[in-house]
Design an enzyme around this catalytic site. Structure first.
Site: not given
Ligand code: NAD
Length: 356
Positions: A143, A192, A224, A248, A252
């Site tokens: 980001y 990851k 994942d 992020d 959620d």
């Protein structure tokens, strides 16, 4: 009597209503525990664009940096949706996090026993409830990396880059180990590492630092798999630590399995400020100004502020316990009432204050 200076960023949509609720609860709990607060409001988001032509005016940044702590409602709304990228209300969120050096985002996702029926997961999966603390890195990674457009092999292309320094990883991983120490002493680091170099450095540093925290059980999980495990068996998690983008998305997901976006608080912390506290939901323009919003996420954010910014544990716990009590009494705002009698924002706030 102690007195704390709190900067208020009411923002847009339901922001003013829910921040006012949290201020009333803070004042009430302050009376009980002999804590004083001085509140000063600053503009942020769409209302700042309307008043000053920019989403994050300098006075707001200066005011927040001079406050002992900051409480934020939410920003954004349809009125400002078509503005250019750096003029959008949401840009102010990245700006204030960056200005305050808020590299840590703590997001608890807890299933309240009284709200089990709101959880979208099968009953047998959430039989024992769950109580997860997600520690998300907030000022690094993709980001904030280099980005742009360029001519590529197939014509126009866009790129965003992820990079993490050892310093950035060490400081967030340390917060996570310390947080785990204060809870059930279990840390899951999510990455990851089968694909990304940044994740391989992240994992290496987590393993190195694990030697300093022999009392904390630490494991790695690929992102994942983590997305799957959160809905398969959420109670396996205690503290999760992860990068900005993975955090992020996963936070959620975790919020949704509690079934109640209006219930979840968050804290963003740095080394040298006492942080910024805000609900995880947005400005809910569809119900703004109607006295319908659930104020609990913001009230619990104020409770996190009492604990993390001021170490006022008793006052913080009194708020959490008052929220528990109103839920156990069956009191609900419209988002949780399933068409039955719903309390307004103000009535829910009154009920929490009565139960303090
Ligand atoms: P949202 O979280 O505002 O709303 C999603 C849904 O949840 C809506 O139906 C809303 O009514 C409901 N909801 C949210 N909070 C609630 C509460 N406290 N009580 C009852 N119901 C509640 O997300 P969205 O609709 O995607 O975004 C609306 C605006 O908020 C957009 O402009 C978005 O950019 C902005 N936003 C801001 C933040 C922030 O300020 N931190 C975060 C997310 C979205």
């Amino acid at each position: 009597m102690k007195n704390y200076k709190i900067g208020l960023l009411r923002g847009d949509g339901i922001g003013p209503e829910i921040v006012d609720s949290a201020v009333r609860v803070l004042e009430a709990v302050g009376k009980k525990y002999d804590i004083g607060f001085t509140f000063t409001s600053y503009l942020i988001g769409g209302v700042a664009i309307d008043a000053c032509g920019e989403p994050l005016p300098k006075e707001t940044v200066d005011g927040c940096l001079q406050s002992d702590s900051v409480l934020l409602g939410a920003v954004g709304g349809p009125k400002w949706d078509n503005l250019a990228g750096n003029m959008r209300p949401e840009k102010a969120l990245l700006g204030i996090r960056s200005a305050m050096g808020l590299f840590t985002n703590l997001r608890p996702a807890k299933l309240y026993p009284a709200l089990k029926a709101e959880c979208p997961l099968r009953e047998d999966i959430v039989e024992n409830g769950f109580d997860i603390m997600i520690v998300r890195e907030l000022t690094g990674g993709i980001y904030f990396g280099e980005r742009g457009y360029r001519e590529g092999k197939y014509g126009e292309e866009a790129y965003d880059t992820e990079s993490y320094s050892r310093m950035e990883i060490e400081r967030i991983v340390r917060v996570a180990f310390e947080t785990a120490r204060k809870r059930r002493k279990k840390l899951t680091s999510i990455d990851k590492a089968n694909v990304l170099e940044t994740s391989r450095l992240w994992r290496k540093i987590v393993h190195e630092m694990a030697n300093e925290y022999p009392d904390v059980e630490v494991s790695d999980m690929l992102v994942d798999n983590a997305a799957m495990q959160l809905v398969r068996n959420p109670s396996q998690f205690d503290v999760i630590v992860t990068s900005n983008m993975f955090g992020d998305i996963l936070s959620d997901e975790a919020s949704q399995i509690t079934g109640s976006i209006g219930m979840l608080p968050s804290a963003s912390l740095s080394d040298n400020t006492r942080g910024l506290y805000e609900p995880i939901h947005g400005s809910a323009p569809d119900i703004a100004g109607q006295n319908k919003a659930n104020p609990i996420a913001t009230i619990l954010s104020a409770s996190m502020m009492l604990l993390y910014a001021f170490n006022e544990r008793e006052a913080s716990e009194a708020i959490v316990s008052a929220v528990d009590k109103v839920l156990n009494q069956g009191l609900r705002t419209a988002d949780l009432a399933r068409g039955k009698d719903a309390l307004t924002t103000v009535q829910m706030t009154d009920a929490i204050i009565e139960n303090l």
